[in-house]
Design an enzyme around this catalytic site. Structure first.
Site, mmCIF file in Angstrom:
data_model
loop_
_atom_site.group_PDB
_atom_site.id
_atom_site.type_symbol
_atom_site.label_atom_id
_atom_site.label_comp_id
_atom_site.label_asym_id
_atom_site.label_seq_id
_atom_site.Cartn_x
_atom_site.Cartn_y
_atom_site.Cartn_z
ATOM 1 N N GLY A 12 0.812 -1.218 0.000
ATOM 2 C CA GLY A 12 0.000 0.000 0.000
ATOM 3 C C GLY A 12 0.841 1.261 0.000
ATOM 4 O O GLY A 12 0.539 2.223 -0.719
ATOM 5 N N CYS A 13 1.892 1.267 0.789
ATOM 6 C CA CYS A 13 2.737 2.466 0.886
ATOM 7 C C CYS A 13 3.490 2.717 -0.409
ATOM 8 O O CYS A 13 3.714 3.865 -0.794
ATOM 9 C CB CYS A 13 3.686 2.340 2.072
ATOM 10 S SG CYS A 13 2.796 2.273 3.642
ATOM 11 N N THR A 14 3.863 1.647 -1.108
ATOM 12 C CA THR A 14 4.519 1.799 -2.404
ATOM 13 C C THR A 14 3.537 2.372 -3.424
ATOM 14 O O THR A 14 3.883 3.285 -4.180
ATOM 15 C CB THR A 14 5.087 0.452 -2.882
ATOM 16 O OG1 THR A 14 6.071 0.010 -1.932
ATOM 17 C CG2 THR A 14 5.716 0.568 -4.261
#
Length: 113
Positions: A12-14
């Protein structure tokens, strides 16, 4: 823009970081600067930024999570029935006087940038 994210190089953070990267030109044209914040180390941030060619700075929020707490981006989260404390994915636009002009609490990683 100040955006808080849980962890470098996770799915998700990527997606979120790459979305900010892909929209960076338009954000810059609007006169804004993007800053990402997580509790990961400087070395982790450097590796993450280089891996995905992120054109903005990633900031370290120390073990006390003082910055995330100050913005209300630290709190109780739930995942698969488990409750724990962590960074709540949030984004803030800060005006030239240092005041929050717009806040998006608990955002989804995709399409946010």
């Amino acid at each position: 823009m100040l955006y808080f994210y849980p962890k470098d190089d996770t799915s998700g953070c990527t997606k979120e970081a790459c979305d900010f990267r892909d929209n960076h030109g338009a954000i810059k044209e609007a006169g804004a600067v993007v800053l990402g914040v997580s509790a990961d180390s400087e070395a982790s941030h450097t590796k993450f930024a280089q891996k995905y060619d992120l054109p903005f700075q990633l900031l370290v929020d120390g073990k006390e999570h003082a910055v995330a707490r100050a913005y209300g981006a630290w709190g109780t989260k739930k995942n698969y029935g488990r409750e724990y404390e962590g960074i709540i994915r949030s984004t803030f636009v800060i005006d030239p006087e240092g005041k929050i002009a717009k806040a998006w609490p608990r955002v989804k990683p995709e399409g946010h940038g």
